[in-house]
Design a protein around this motif. Sequence first.
Motif, PDB file in Angstrom:
ATOM      1  N   GLY A 173       7.837 -16.628 -25.676  1.00  0.00           N
ATOM      2  CA  GLY A 173       6.373 -17.810 -25.150  1.00  0.00           C
ATOM      3  C   GLY A 173       6.128 -18.101 -26.694  1.00  0.00           C
ATOM      4  O   GLY A 173       5.300 -18.832 -26.706  1.00  0.00           O
ATOM      5  N   THR A 174       6.247 -17.170 -28.059  1.00  0.00           N
ATOM      6  CA  THR A 174       5.907 -18.074 -29.551  1.00  0.00           C
ATOM      7  C   THR A 174       7.208 -19.217 -29.242  1.00  0.00           C
ATOM      8  O   THR A 174       6.357 -20.073 -29.671  1.00  0.00           O
ATOM      9  CB  THR A 174       6.450 -17.072 -30.175  1.00  0.00           C
ATOM     10  OG1 THR A 174       5.669 -15.398 -29.963  1.00  0.00           O
ATOM     11  CG2 THR A 174       6.063 -17.361 -32.143  1.00  0.00           C
ATOM     12  N   GLU A 175       7.884 -19.388 -29.004  1.00  0.00           N
ATOM     13  CA  GLU A 175       8.871 -20.594 -29.346  1.00  0.00           C
ATOM     14  C   GLU A 175       7.816 -22.046 -28.233  1.00  0.00           C
ATOM     15  O   GLU A 175       8.438 -23.157 -28.390  1.00  0.00           O
ATOM     16  CB  GLU A 175      10.438 -20.313 -29.055  1.00  0.00           C
ATOM     17  CG  GLU A 175      11.183 -21.305 -29.352  1.00  0.00           C
ATOM     18  CD  GLU A 175      12.209 -21.252 -29.072  1.00  0.00           C
ATOM     19  OE1 GLU A 175      13.340 -22.323 -28.870  1.00  0.00           O
ATOM     20  OE2 GLU A 175      12.956 -20.001 -29.090  1.00  0.00           O
ATOM     21  N   THR A 177       9.501 -11.255 -37.075  1.00  0.00           N
ATOM     22  CA  THR A 177       9.318 -11.542 -38.095  1.00  0.00           C
ATOM     23  C   THR A 177      10.951 -10.793 -38.895  1.00  0.00           C
ATOM     24  O   THR A 177      11.782 -10.854 -39.306  1.00  0.00           O
ATOM     25  CB  THR A 177       8.592 -12.097 -38.771  1.00  0.00           C
ATOM     26  OG1 THR A 177       7.489 -10.567 -39.481  1.00  0.00           O
ATOM     27  CG2 THR A 177       7.922 -12.521 -37.841  1.00  0.00           C
ATOM     28  N   THR A 178      10.014  -8.824 -38.485  1.00  0.00           N
ATOM     29  CA  THR A 178      11.653  -8.569 -39.516  1.00  0.00           C
ATOM     30  C   THR A 178      12.600  -8.202 -38.094  1.00  0.00           C
ATOM     31  O   THR A 178      13.973  -7.665 -38.489  1.00  0.00           O
ATOM     32  CB  THR A 178      10.847  -7.698 -40.235  1.00  0.00           C
ATOM     33  OG1 THR A 178      10.416  -6.507 -39.163  1.00  0.00           O
ATOM     34  CG2 THR A 178       9.738  -7.623 -40.924  1.00  0.00           C
ATOM     35  N   LEU A 179      12.843  -7.676 -37.007  1.00  0.00           N
ATOM     36  CA  LEU A 179      13.339  -7.208 -36.119  1.00  0.00           C
ATOM     37  C   LEU A 179      14.598  -8.467 -35.785  1.00  0.00           C
ATOM     38  O   LEU A 179      15.576  -7.553 -35.828  1.00  0.00           O
ATOM     39  CB  LEU A 179      12.499  -7.060 -34.897  1.00  0.00           C
ATOM     40  CG  LEU A 179      13.428  -6.171 -33.814  1.00  0.00           C
ATOM     41  CD1 LEU A 179      13.609  -4.385 -34.379  1.00  0.00           C
ATOM     42  CD2 LEU A 179      12.574  -6.013 -32.810  1.00  0.00           C
ATOM     43  N   TYR A 180      13.719  -9.613 -35.673  1.00  0.00           N
ATOM     44  CA  TYR A 180      15.053 -10.146 -35.432  1.00  0.00           C
ATOM     45  C   TYR A 180      15.438 -11.308 -36.604  1.00  0.00           C
ATOM     46  O   TYR A 180      14.714 -11.733 -37.609  1.00  0.00           O
ATOM     47  CB  TYR A 180      14.793 -11.352 -33.972  1.00  0.00           C
ATOM     48  CG  TYR A 180      14.371 -10.580 -33.256  1.00  0.00           C
ATOM     49  CD1 TYR A 180      15.221 -10.918 -31.988  1.00  0.00           C
ATOM     50  CD2 TYR A 180      13.229 -10.281 -32.549  1.00  0.00           C
ATOM     51  CE1 TYR A 180      14.892 -10.179 -30.335  1.00  0.00           C
ATOM     52  CE2 TYR A 180      12.613  -9.306 -31.786  1.00  0.00           C
ATOM     53  CZ  TYR A 180      13.923  -9.345 -30.570  1.00  0.00           C
ATOM     54  OH  TYR A 180      13.334  -8.804 -29.424  1.00  0.00           O
ATOM     55  N   ASN A 199      10.046 -20.333 -37.740  1.00  0.00           N
ATOM     56  CA  ASN A 199       9.177 -19.493 -38.384  1.00  0.00           C
ATOM     57  C   ASN A 199       8.641 -18.847 -37.991  1.00  0.00           C
ATOM     58  O   ASN A 199       7.401 -20.386 -38.837  1.00  0.00           O
ATOM     59  CB  ASN A 199       9.667 -20.378 -39.997  1.00  0.00           C
ATOM     60  CG  ASN A 199       9.192 -19.565 -40.925  1.00  0.00           C
ATOM     61  OD1 ASN A 199       8.210 -19.087 -41.304  1.00  0.00           O
ATOM     62  ND2 ASN A 199      10.045 -19.300 -42.147  1.00  0.00           N
ATOM     63  N   PHE A 200       7.622 -17.364 -37.935  1.00  0.00           N
ATOM     64  CA  PHE A 200       6.395 -17.246 -37.184  1.00  0.00           C
ATOM     65  C   PHE A 200       4.880 -17.195 -38.739  1.00  0.00           C
ATOM     66  O   PHE A 200       3.912 -18.360 -38.146  1.00  0.00           O
ATOM     67  CB  PHE A 200       6.037 -16.309 -37.155  1.00  0.00           C
ATOM     68  CG  PHE A 200       5.327 -15.260 -36.188  1.00  0.00           C
ATOM     69  CD1 PHE A 200       5.115 -15.998 -35.362  1.00  0.00           C
ATOM     70  CD2 PHE A 200       4.473 -14.615 -37.003  1.00  0.00           C
ATOM     71  CE1 PHE A 200       3.587 -15.075 -34.218  1.00  0.00           C
ATOM     72  CE2 PHE A 200       3.137 -13.777 -36.601  1.00  0.00           C
ATOM     73  CZ  PHE A 200       2.596 -14.722 -35.514  1.00  0.00           C
TER      74      PHE A 200
END
Length: 176
Positions: free
Chosen positions: A80-82, A105-108, A114-115
């Motif tokens: 959804g974000t993308e 942002t830290t997990l992937y 870039n969030f």
Amino acid sequence: MMKLPRRNLLQLAAGAAALPAVSRIARAQSYPTRPVRIVVGFAPSGPADIIARLISQWLSERLGQQFIVENRPGAGSNIGTEAVVRAPADGYTLLLITSTNAINTTLYDKLNFNFIRDIEPVASLLRTIYVMTVHPSVPAKTVPEFIDYAKANPGKINMASGGIGSARRAGADHVR
């Protein structure tokens, strides 16, 4: 050449400087002129979806234009974000953000966006308080004491989780 009195010159300069702001305000007053999508990165009927539906109804009633909830679940809300990152930056595609977006942002390691750079915050809808509870038989009274207890007792602690990447899971791998 006509000479302007200083006061008239200052008024003209102030008017010229204010013109871009006035045109932005005029555009903002006519928003929205067509339906707006609110993308939710989770499946229907969960907390994020319910919040989006309540907000979309409220916005539709107040602004006289449809706000439509579109669920785009998957990859911990990254799909959804993308989709929102790839949409035109015209204010007609919004993203309901949760703490999962920040965690991602830290997990992937390799996201297609870039969030921090690609998403612009518009409004804060709610805040969530997280509470950690333990059985009274656990001697820990603080989170650091609990972490120490968990490290000293590997394999003896059971926990409930919202899943990897959720705020209810963040940091849980450190207590195994």
